[in-house]
Design a protein around this motif. Structure first.
Motif, PDB file in Angstrom:
ATOM      1  N   ILE A  90      67.447  48.498  77.345  1.00 47.48           N
ATOM      2  CA  ILE A  90      67.957  48.072  76.041  1.00 47.48           C
ATOM      3  C   ILE A  90      69.466  47.966  76.196  1.00 47.48           C
ATOM      4  N   THR A  91      69.899  46.799  76.645  1.00 46.96           N
ATOM      5  CA  THR A  91      71.290  46.601  77.029  1.00 46.96           C
ATOM      6  C   THR A  91      72.247  46.896  75.883  1.00 46.96           C
ATOM      7  N   ASP A  92      71.894  46.482  74.687  1.00 49.85           N
ATOM      8  CA  ASP A  92      72.808  46.625  73.558  1.00 49.85           C
ATOM      9  C   ASP A  92      73.051  48.077  73.178  1.00 49.85           C
ATOM     10  N   LEU A 113      66.831  55.162  62.693  1.00 51.96           N
ATOM     11  CA  LEU A 113      66.483  55.240  61.273  1.00 51.96           C
ATOM     12  C   LEU A 113      67.695  55.613  60.421  1.00 51.96           C
ATOM     13  N   ASP A 114      68.670  56.276  61.040  1.00 53.31           N
ATOM     14  CA  ASP A 114      69.921  56.624  60.356  1.00 53.31           C
ATOM     15  C   ASP A 114      70.994  55.556  60.574  1.00 53.31           C
ATOM     16  N   PHE A 115      70.570  54.394  61.075  1.00 52.51           N
ATOM     17  CA  PHE A 115      71.435  53.223  61.267  1.00 52.51           C
ATOM     18  C   PHE A 115      72.474  53.403  62.372  1.00 52.51           C
ATOM     19  N   ARG A 116      72.196  54.285  63.311  1.00 57.84           N
ATOM     20  CA  ARG A 116      73.072  54.382  64.486  1.00 57.84           C
ATOM     21  C   ARG A 116      72.557  53.364  65.497  1.00 57.84           C
ATOM     22  N   LEU A 117      73.075  52.152  65.394  1.00 57.11           N
ATOM     23  CA  LEU A 117      72.512  50.991  66.077  1.00 57.11           C
ATOM     24  C   LEU A 117      73.363  50.493  67.228  1.00 57.11           C
ATOM     25  N   SER A 118      74.433  51.202  67.560  1.00 52.06           N
ATOM     26  CA  SER A 118      75.320  50.753  68.633  1.00 52.06           C
ATOM     27  C   SER A 118      75.672  51.935  69.516  1.00 52.06           C
ATOM     28  N   PRO A 119      76.005  51.682  70.775  1.00 44.53           N
ATOM     29  CA  PRO A 119      76.286  52.792  71.698  1.00 44.53           C
ATOM     30  C   PRO A 119      77.500  53.616  71.287  1.00 44.53           C
ATOM     31  N   GLU A 120      78.431  53.013  70.548  1.00 42.39           N
ATOM     32  CA  GLU A 120      79.618  53.760  70.108  1.00 42.39           C
ATOM     33  C   GLU A 120      79.392  54.449  68.761  1.00 42.39           C
ATOM     34  N   ASN A 121      78.141  54.351  68.231  1.00 42.44           N
ATOM     35  CA  ASN A 121      77.755  54.987  66.970  1.00 42.44           C
ATOM     36  C   ASN A 121      78.555  54.497  65.764  1.00 42.44           C
ATOM     37  N   TRP A 144      80.160  43.096  68.621  1.00 48.58           N
ATOM     38  CA  TRP A 144      79.440  44.100  67.821  1.00 48.58           C
ATOM     39  C   TRP A 144      78.484  43.419  66.845  1.00 48.58           C
ATOM     40  N   LEU A 145      78.976  42.387  66.178  1.00 45.72           N
ATOM     41  CA  LEU A 145      78.151  41.684  65.203  1.00 45.72           C
ATOM     42  C   LEU A 145      77.052  40.880  65.882  1.00 45.72           C
ATOM     43  N   TRP A 146      77.327  40.327  67.043  1.00 45.09           N
ATOM     44  CA  TRP A 146      76.281  39.625  67.778  1.00 45.09           C
ATOM     45  C   TRP A 146      75.170  40.584  68.181  1.00 45.09           C
ATOM     46  N   ARG A 147      75.551  41.776  68.645  1.00 42.72           N
ATOM     47  CA  ARG A 147      74.546  42.785  69.003  1.00 42.72           C
ATOM     48  C   ARG A 147      73.701  43.162  67.799  1.00 42.72           C
ATOM     49  N   LEU A 148      74.354  43.330  66.660  1.00 42.61           N
ATOM     50  CA  LEU A 148      73.628  43.714  65.451  1.00 42.61           C
ATOM     51  C   LEU A 148      72.531  42.712  65.134  1.00 42.61           C
ATOM     52  N   ASN A 149      72.819  41.445  65.312  1.00 45.16           N
ATOM     53  CA  ASN A 149      71.866  40.395  64.969  1.00 45.16           C
ATOM     54  C   ASN A 149      70.919  40.037  66.110  1.00 45.16           C
ATOM     55  N   ARG A 150      70.944  40.819  67.183  1.00 44.48           N
ATOM     56  CA  ARG A 150      69.922  40.663  68.233  1.00 44.48           C
ATOM     57  C   ARG A 150      68.754  41.627  68.026  1.00 44.48           C
ATOM     58  N   HIS A 151      68.967  42.676  67.231  1.00 49.69           N
ATOM     59  CA  HIS A 151      67.895  43.597  66.825  1.00 49.69           C
ATOM     60  C   HIS A 151      67.184  44.251  68.005  1.00 49.69           C
ATOM     61  N   GLN A 152      67.896  44.497  69.088  1.00 51.01           N
ATOM     62  CA  GLN A 152      67.198  45.006  70.263  1.00 51.01           C
ATOM     63  C   GLN A 152      66.678  46.425  70.075  1.00 51.01           C
ATOM     64  N   GLN A 207      63.625  36.593  72.818  1.00 53.42           N
ATOM     65  CA  GLN A 207      63.146  37.140  74.090  1.00 53.42           C
ATOM     66  C   GLN A 207      63.191  38.662  74.142  1.00 53.42           C
ATOM     67  N   ILE A 208      64.254  39.265  73.639  1.00 53.10           N
ATOM     68  CA  ILE A 208      64.449  40.698  73.878  1.00 53.10           C
ATOM     69  C   ILE A 208      64.074  41.582  72.698  1.00 53.10           C
ATOM     70  N   SER A 209      63.768  40.994  71.534  1.00 57.00           N
ATOM     71  CA  SER A 209      63.427  41.867  70.415  1.00 57.00           C
ATOM     72  C   SER A 209      62.300  41.339  69.530  1.00 57.00           C
ATOM     73  N   TRP A 210      62.405  40.122  69.049  1.00 57.41           N
ATOM     74  CA  TRP A 210      61.425  39.667  68.064  1.00 57.41           C
ATOM     75  C   TRP A 210      60.017  39.551  68.631  1.00 57.41           C
TER      76      TRP A 210
END
Length: 259
Positions: A90-92, A113-121, A144-152, A207-210
């Motif tokens: 999970i690269t993102d 579930l607590d919305f910690r969706l990025s490696p930098e929290n 950051w925003l591109w990662r958010l919208n990849r939903h990985q 490819q990587i999430s949906w």
């Protein structure tokens, strides 16, 4: 060079020239078209897009409920038999799933579930009713925003659901997917400045999430038939969008992977 060989090469040159001219005309024609979302289609019009004889027969008899149920059963067989697997890395989030213990997997899923969706929290902006702002960037980097919208991160939720059977992971996936689809319809034209529909993100998202998540949660009671049909419509929109529009940079490979 013999005359027959010369004739063959000349014919090949003519054919190649014709092919390239036709391809250019087709691309110019597509470039002037506007994307129309399948979410605007009636149920009958959307289901008729699938080239499945049994489904067409049900539609011809106006048995809409049975047609929807047939399509859902059709994809249930597909995801069990021959579907795109989840990525191990999970690269993102900089996580390798195969390296996680059961406890670590669940801990990561609970963090999501607590919305910690990025490696930098760094947390996304969340509305009072618990919805993500898909276009708000809390930091200066567009990545950051591109990662958010990849939903990985959906892959982590899916693996945690498969491991525990807890519906809270499926509920989060379904709520986020439906909200994203509702608030981010495909643009009518290519817009590489869009944080949600940049072409590379659209391709990577498939490819990587949906597509993996579609299978991971298929058996969940939270992933209802109506939610599956909404996701199928959006998957169709992604495919149509990626077919209609292209970049001419090295992003093209990742865009094509989404098809």
């Amino acid at each position: 060079m013999s005359d027959p060989m010369r004739s063959i090469l000349e014919n090949l040159a003519v054919s190649r020239s014709w092919f390239h001219r036709t391809l250019k005309r087709t691309r110019r024609k597509i470039a002037t078209q506007r994307m129309v979302s399948s979410l605007l289609l009636s149920d009958s019009a959307f289901l008729s897009l699938f080239d499945i004889d049994e489904l067409s027969a049900l539609l011809g008899q106006r048995r809409m409920s049975e047609a929807k149920a047939f399509l859902i059963d059709h994809f249930e067989r597909r995801v069990e038999r021959d579907w795109l697997d989840s990525p191990d890395v999970i690269t993102d989030l900089r996580i390798k799933l195969s390296d996680l213990s059961r406890k670590q997997l669940i801990a990561n899923a609970d963090a999501i579930l607590d919305f910690r969706l990025s490696p930098e929290n760094t947390l996304p902006r969340i509305s009072s009713d618990g919805k993500i702002d898909w276009c708000f960037n809390p930091i200066s980097s567009p990545e950051w925003l591109w990662r958010l919208n990849r939903h990985q991160w959906w892959n982590i939720l899916g693996k945690a659901y498969a491991c525990t059977g807890h519906e809270r992971y499926a509920e989060a996936f379904v709520a986020q997917m439906l909200d994203w689809v509702d608030r981010n319809p495909p643009p009518g034209i290519k817009n590489e400045k869009s944080p949600t529909w940049r072409l590379m993100e659209a391709g990577m998202r498939m490819q990587i999430s949906w597509l993996p998540s579609f299978a991971l949660f298929y058996g969940s009671q939270s992933f209802t038939g109506s939610a599956k049909l909404v996701m199928l419509r959006s998957i169709y929109d992604h495919a149509r969008f990626l077919f209609m529009f292209k970049t001419n940079r090295n992003h093209l490979l990742r865009e094509s992977n989404g098809l």
